[in-house]
Write a protein that holds these residues in place. Structure first.
Motif, PDB file in Angstrom:
ATOM      1  N   UNK A  36       0.815  -1.207   0.000  1.00 55.93           N
ATOM      2  CA  UNK A  36       0.000   0.000   0.000  1.00 55.93           C
ATOM      3  C   UNK A  36       0.855   1.266   0.000  1.00 55.93           C
ATOM      4  N   UNK A  37       2.179   1.119  -0.021  1.00 59.43           N
ATOM      5  CA  UNK A  37       3.054   2.291   0.041  1.00 59.43           C
ATOM      6  C   UNK A  37       2.934   3.121  -1.230  1.00 59.43           C
ATOM      7  N   UNK A  38       3.066   4.431  -1.081  1.00 58.98           N
ATOM      8  CA  UNK A  38       3.092   5.344  -2.212  1.00 58.98           C
ATOM      9  C   UNK A  38       4.551   5.569  -2.592  1.00 58.98           C
ATOM     10  N   UNK A  39       4.855   5.379  -3.853  1.00 59.39           N
ATOM     11  CA  UNK A  39       6.231   5.483  -4.332  1.00 59.39           C
ATOM     12  C   UNK A  39       6.553   6.923  -4.716  1.00 59.39           C
ATOM     13  N   UNK A  73      -1.924   9.402   2.620  1.00 60.72           N
ATOM     14  CA  UNK A  73      -1.324   8.512   1.624  1.00 60.72           C
ATOM     15  C   UNK A  73      -0.164   7.702   2.205  1.00 60.72           C
ATOM     16  N   UNK A  74       0.023   7.740   3.514  1.00 56.62           N
ATOM     17  CA  UNK A  74       1.110   6.984   4.145  1.00 56.62           C
ATOM     18  C   UNK A  74       0.811   5.482   4.074  1.00 56.62           C
ATOM     19  N   UNK A  75       1.859   4.646   4.104  1.00 61.50           N
ATOM     20  CA  UNK A  75       3.280   5.001   4.149  1.00 61.50           C
ATOM     21  C   UNK A  75       3.817   5.377   2.773  1.00 61.50           C
ATOM     22  N   UNK A  76       4.938   6.086   2.786  1.00 57.76           N
ATOM     23  CA  UNK A  76       5.595   6.497   1.560  1.00 57.76           C
ATOM     24  C   UNK A  76       6.974   5.847   1.502  1.00 57.76           C
ATOM     25  N   UNK A  77       7.411   5.532   0.312  1.00 58.07           N
ATOM     26  CA  UNK A  77       8.738   4.951   0.122  1.00 58.07           C
ATOM     27  C   UNK A  77       9.434   5.649  -1.030  1.00 58.07           C
ATOM     28  N   UNK A  78      10.695   6.045  -0.808  1.00 52.65           N
ATOM     29  CA  UNK A  78      11.485   6.689  -1.855  1.00 52.65           C
ATOM     30  C   UNK A  78      12.247   5.640  -2.659  1.00 52.65           C
ATOM     31  N   UNK A  79      12.195   5.780  -3.970  1.00 55.75           N
ATOM     32  CA  UNK A  79      12.964   4.937  -4.883  1.00 55.75           C
ATOM     33  C   UNK A  79      13.923   5.840  -5.653  1.00 55.75           C
ATOM     34  N   UNK A  80      15.128   5.368  -5.904  1.00 54.57           N
ATOM     35  CA  UNK A  80      16.117   6.145  -6.645  1.00 54.57           C
ATOM     36  C   UNK A  80      16.205   5.593  -8.063  1.00 54.57           C
ATOM     37  N   UNK A  81      16.028   6.473  -9.046  1.00 52.54           N
ATOM     38  CA  UNK A  81      16.131   6.091 -10.459  1.00 52.54           C
ATOM     39  C   UNK A  81      17.133   7.022 -11.135  1.00 52.54           C
ATOM     40  N   UNK A  82      18.376   6.571 -11.221  1.00 50.48           N
ATOM     41  CA  UNK A  82      19.408   7.355 -11.888  1.00 50.48           C
ATOM     42  C   UNK A  82      19.375   7.083 -13.385  1.00 50.48           C
ATOM     43  N   UNK A  83      19.800   8.072 -14.133  1.00 46.61           N
ATOM     44  CA  UNK A  83      19.758   7.961 -15.602  1.00 46.61           C
ATOM     45  C   UNK A  83      20.990   7.257 -16.159  1.00 46.61           C
ATOM     46  N   UNK A  84      22.158   7.445 -15.519  1.00 47.23           N
ATOM     47  CA  UNK A  84      23.394   6.942 -16.114  1.00 47.23           C
ATOM     48  C   UNK A  84      24.211   6.031 -15.200  1.00 47.23           C
ATOM     49  N   UNK A  85      23.827   5.880 -13.947  1.00 49.77           N
ATOM     50  CA  UNK A  85      24.581   5.067 -12.994  1.00 49.77           C
ATOM     51  C   UNK A  85      23.611   4.261 -12.147  1.00 49.77           C
ATOM     52  N   UNK A  86      24.124   3.230 -11.512  1.00 50.15           N
ATOM     53  CA  UNK A  86      23.295   2.401 -10.643  1.00 50.15           C
ATOM     54  C   UNK A  86      22.850   3.183  -9.416  1.00 50.15           C
TER      55      UNK A  86
END
Length: 364
Positions: A5-8, A92-105
């Motif tokens: 149920x987390x919001x990304x 809208x909790x819980x929230x989770x941060x995701x990292x999406x880089x364009x050129x690196x992991x």
């Protein structure tokens, strides 16, 4: 509450190699991106240019400690933002941060796979470039769109976008406070004459000339910071990190420093204004090149700190996300801003148009 149920909150950025051996892959990905650096025969030219430049750039990453800290700071900012967001927008909790880089992991496909595993159904694409450019935020959104269209993000995900925020009061306050700390290092009688040199990543003139909004938006950020500082000092906006022989936006930061020295203005605060954390442009270009060049010219250059773990800045990120979620839930904003829907007048990139339509429909 179950993770399903987390919001990304998907944090989009250029990224950087976390270790020196990752440098070649980072450069190959960067030079392969026609949204950032359009090249003839790009699929052949990119690996060749990356291979030629890798030894030099590896040395630079070694000089700043063995890799870029951008992933460390992006994760820190994201985790703290998500925790604040749970308080600011509990609906809208819980929230989770995701990292999406364009050129690196972690690349966009890695973030997509993580979201799919988590069963995310509601996501916000949150650019970490405060000012919009088709070559930065636009490129990241294009890649996110390609992954979404291919089903890599999961089925039935509802998307919205925070695409620019260069004049947000919390962001402006965080930058201004860092400038004030740097100004405090100068003798009080000299302080008002210190030149504030705002430095942002440059763009190829081919991008600028097709109508990209980046220059206007960076200028608006600088204007807002100077208003917050009550126009306390003389200032200029300059540009760094030019790559290759083609024409890029100027004046270049290094040339501006030489020019100020020639004019007798030898006290400077160098301000990173389009970056949200330390990486090679601040730790190597600014700290080890520009400051050193200034010292050789008899200048006293202080570099304003990057935002990194600034509580003021992290609260600004949380406020941006909370306001966006609240307004979206209330129906007062759509999935994407009006400004994001406008393509550059000179745009010929078919993917850009498709991406804007996709996000305007909430990722459907």
């Amino acid at each position: 509450m179950h993770l399903l149920q987390a919001k990304a909150i998907v944090m989009l950025n250029m990224g950087g190699p976390s270790t020196v051996p990752e440098t070649y892959d980072f450069l190959k990905n960067l030079f392969s991106d026609g949204d950032l650096i359009p090249l003839p025969f790009q699929s052949f030219a990119a690996p060749w240019i990356a291979k030629r430049r890798t030894p030099q750039i590896e040395k630079q990453y070694q000089d700043i400690g063995g890799g870029s800290p951008i992933l460390k700071y992006t994760r820190l900012q994201g985790d703290r933002m998500a925790a604040l967001l749970d308080e600011l927008h509990p609906a809208t909790a819980p929230h989770k941060a995701y990292v999406a880089f364009r050129y690196a992991k972690p690349l966009t496909d890695e973030a997509a796979a993580e979201m799919k595993r988590d069963g995310v159904k509601r996501a916000v694409a949150f650019t970490q470039y405060p000012q919009y450019s088709c070559s930065t935020t636009g490129s990241s959104l294009n890649e996110l769109y390609r992954r979404g269209r291919a089903g890599a993000l999961g089925e039935g995900v509802e998307w919205s976008v925070i695409d620019r925020w260069g004049t947000h009061p919390g962001f402006i306050e965080a930058v201004a406070q860092n400038i004030e700390r740097s100004l405090a290092k100068f003798d009080e009688q000299d302080r008002s004459g210190v030149v504030l040199l705002f430095s942002a990543h440059s763009l190829p003139m081919s991008v600028v000339n097709r109508g990209d909004p980046y220059v206007l938006e960076v200028s608006a950020t600088v204007s807002a910071v100077m208003d917050r500082l009550k126009q306390s000092n003389p200032f200029r906006l300059v540009w760094q990190s030019q790559v290759g022989p083609s024409a890029w936006l100027g004046m270049q930061t290094g040339e501006a420093i030489k020019g100020l020295a020639r004019l007798g203005r030898k006290k400077v605060v160098l301000v990173p204004i389009a970056f949200t954390s330390d990486h090679i442009e601040t730790l190597y270009e600014m700290d080890l090149e520009y400051v050193k060049e200034g010292e050789e010219l008899g200048m006293d250059i202080q570099r304003a700190e990057s935002l990194n773990d600034s509580p003021v800045f992290i609260r600004a990120l949380a406020d941006l996300a909370a306001t966006h979620l609240r307004d979206y839930s209330a129906g007062t904003i759509g999935p994407a801003s009006i400004q994001m829907g406008l393509r550059c007048p000179g745009c010929t990139n078919v993917t850009c148009g498709q991406q804007k339509t996709w996000f305007a429909r909430g990722g459907r």
